[in-house]
Design an enzyme around this catalytic site. Structure first.
Site, short mmCIF file in Angstrom:
data_model
loop_
_atom_site.label_atom_id
_atom_site.label_comp_id
_atom_site.label_asym_id
_atom_site.label_seq_id
_atom_site.Cartn_x
_atom_site.Cartn_y
_atom_site.Cartn_z
CE LYS A 12 77.37 20.55 36.79
NZ LYS A 12 77.35 20.87 35.33
CE1 TYR A 52 81.62 17.32 34.57
CE2 TYR A 52 82.76 18.53 36.31
CZ TYR A 52 81.58 18.13 35.68
OH TYR A 52 80.37 18.55 36.18
CG PHE A 60 83.42 22.82 27.58
CD1 PHE A 60 83.25 22.00 28.68
CD2 PHE A 60 83.18 22.28 26.31
CE1 PHE A 60 82.83 20.67 28.54
CE2 PHE A 60 82.75 20.96 26.16
CZ PHE A 60 82.58 20.15 27.28
NE ARG A 88 72.29 12.69 31.41
CZ ARG A 88 73.38 13.40 31.07
NH1 ARG A 88 74.22 13.85 32.01
NH2 ARG A 88 73.62 13.68 29.82
CG ASN A 115 74.78 22.79 33.46
OD1 ASN A 115 75.49 22.67 34.45
ND2 ASN A 115 74.91 22.02 32.40
CG HIS A 118 77.20 15.73 37.36
ND1 HIS A 118 77.72 15.65 36.09
CD2 HIS A 118 77.31 14.48 37.90
CE1 HIS A 118 78.14 14.39 35.88
NE2 HIS A 118 77.90 13.67 36.97
CD GLU A 129 79.80 10.73 36.80
OE1 GLU A 129 78.67 10.94 37.30
OE2 GLU A 129 80.07 11.00 35.62
P1 IDP Z 1 75.98 16.96 31.05
O1 IDP Z 1 76.31 17.69 32.33
O2 IDP Z 1 74.61 17.33 30.55
O3 IDP Z 1 76.22 15.49 31.13
P2 IDP Z 1 78.44 17.14 29.52
O4 IDP Z 1 78.53 17.16 28.04
O5 IDP Z 1 78.89 15.90 30.22
O6 IDP Z 1 76.96 17.54 29.92
O7 IDP Z 1 79.31 18.37 30.04
C1 IDP Z 1 79.65 18.49 31.40
C2 IDP Z 1 79.42 19.93 31.81
O8 IDP Z 1 80.33 20.77 31.11
C3 IDP Z 1 78.04 20.49 31.48
O9 IDP Z 1 77.07 20.20 32.46
C4 IDP Z 1 78.31 21.97 31.37
O10 IDP Z 1 78.37 22.58 32.67
C5 IDP Z 1 79.71 22.01 30.77
N1 IDP Z 1 79.67 22.11 29.30
C6 IDP Z 1 79.40 21.12 28.42
N2 IDP Z 1 79.48 21.55 27.14
C7 IDP Z 1 79.81 22.84 27.23
C8 IDP Z 1 80.04 23.86 26.22
O11 IDP Z 1 79.97 23.63 25.02
N3 IDP Z 1 80.35 25.10 26.70
C9 IDP Z 1 80.44 25.39 28.01
N4 IDP Z 1 80.25 24.47 28.99
C10 IDP Z 1 79.92 23.22 28.60
MG MG Z 2 78.03 14.46 31.41
#
Ligand code: IDP
Ligand code: MG
Length: 157
Positions: A12, A52, A60, A88, A115, A118, A129
């Site tokens: 990212k 997304y 968010f 993962r 974070n 992805h 994707e």
């Molecule tokens: P993942 O990346 O672990 O699959 P997802 O739930 O698919 O998680 O969410 C996609 C991305 O959106 C996350 O990697 C994170 O950057 C962001 N995200 C997810 N949930 C939140 C939240 O509650 N607050 C802020 N950012 C979030």
């Molecule tokens: Mg995800």
């Protein structure tokens, strides 16, 4: 018959800006997964929305779309035995403070909003994707890799 899977990984924008491309790619390579596609790109509006789509409407979401477009990403396709779940597992859970120590997110990130990596959450998501970011002619699955040796050994039993 054991078969290989492939998954979509993105380094990212925060990680690219922090100079962590090599560190993150290296984790997957040293695990034995094979990089079959890799490019640095700026994510378009269409790609961000398609990627997304499942999060549209969540609080968010606008920030997430801004984040993934805040700088270049390194888009990758990696291939290997059980790679979707395996990658993962290596990434750790979404919130870096809850991710297990030793995972990429625990080691390199502090907050969910940044974070660093992805990875697709299922084989179906992976194919969806991959198609958002790559043409098939940009992927190079040929050649032996460690996971093929693993599968050969499993199928020999
Ligand atoms: P993942 O990346 O672990 O699959 P997802 O739930 O698919 O998680 O969410 C996609 C991305 O959106 C996350 O990697 C994170 O950057 C962001 N995200 C997810 N949930 C939140 C939240 O509650 N607050 C802020 N950012 C979030
Ligand atoms: Mg995800």
């Amino acid at each position: 018959m054991h078969t290989e899977e492939r998954t979509f990984i993105a380094v990212k924008p925060d990680a690219v800006q922090r100079g962590l491309i090599g560190e993150i790619v290296k984790r997957f390579e040293t695990k034995g997964y094979k990089v079959i596609g890799l490019k640095m790109i700026r994510v378009s509006d269409e790609q961000a929305k398609a990627h997304y789509a499942e999060h549209e409407g969540k609080p968010f979401y606008p920030r997430l779309i801004r984040y993934i477009q805040s700088g270049p990403i390194v888009a990758m396709v990696i291939q290997g035995y059980g790679v979707v779940a395996g990658a993962r597992h290596m990434m750790g859970c979404t919130d870096p403070n809850k991710a297990d120590m030793g995972t990429i997110r625990a080691d390199f990130a502090q907050v969910m909003e940044y974070n660093v990596v992805h990875g697709s959450d299922s084989p179906e998501s992976a194919e969806r994707e991959i198609a958002i970011y790559f043409n098939e002619n940009e992927l190079f699955p040929e050649g032996k890799c460690m996971s093929e040796l693993v599968i050969e050994s499993l199928d020999a039993d």
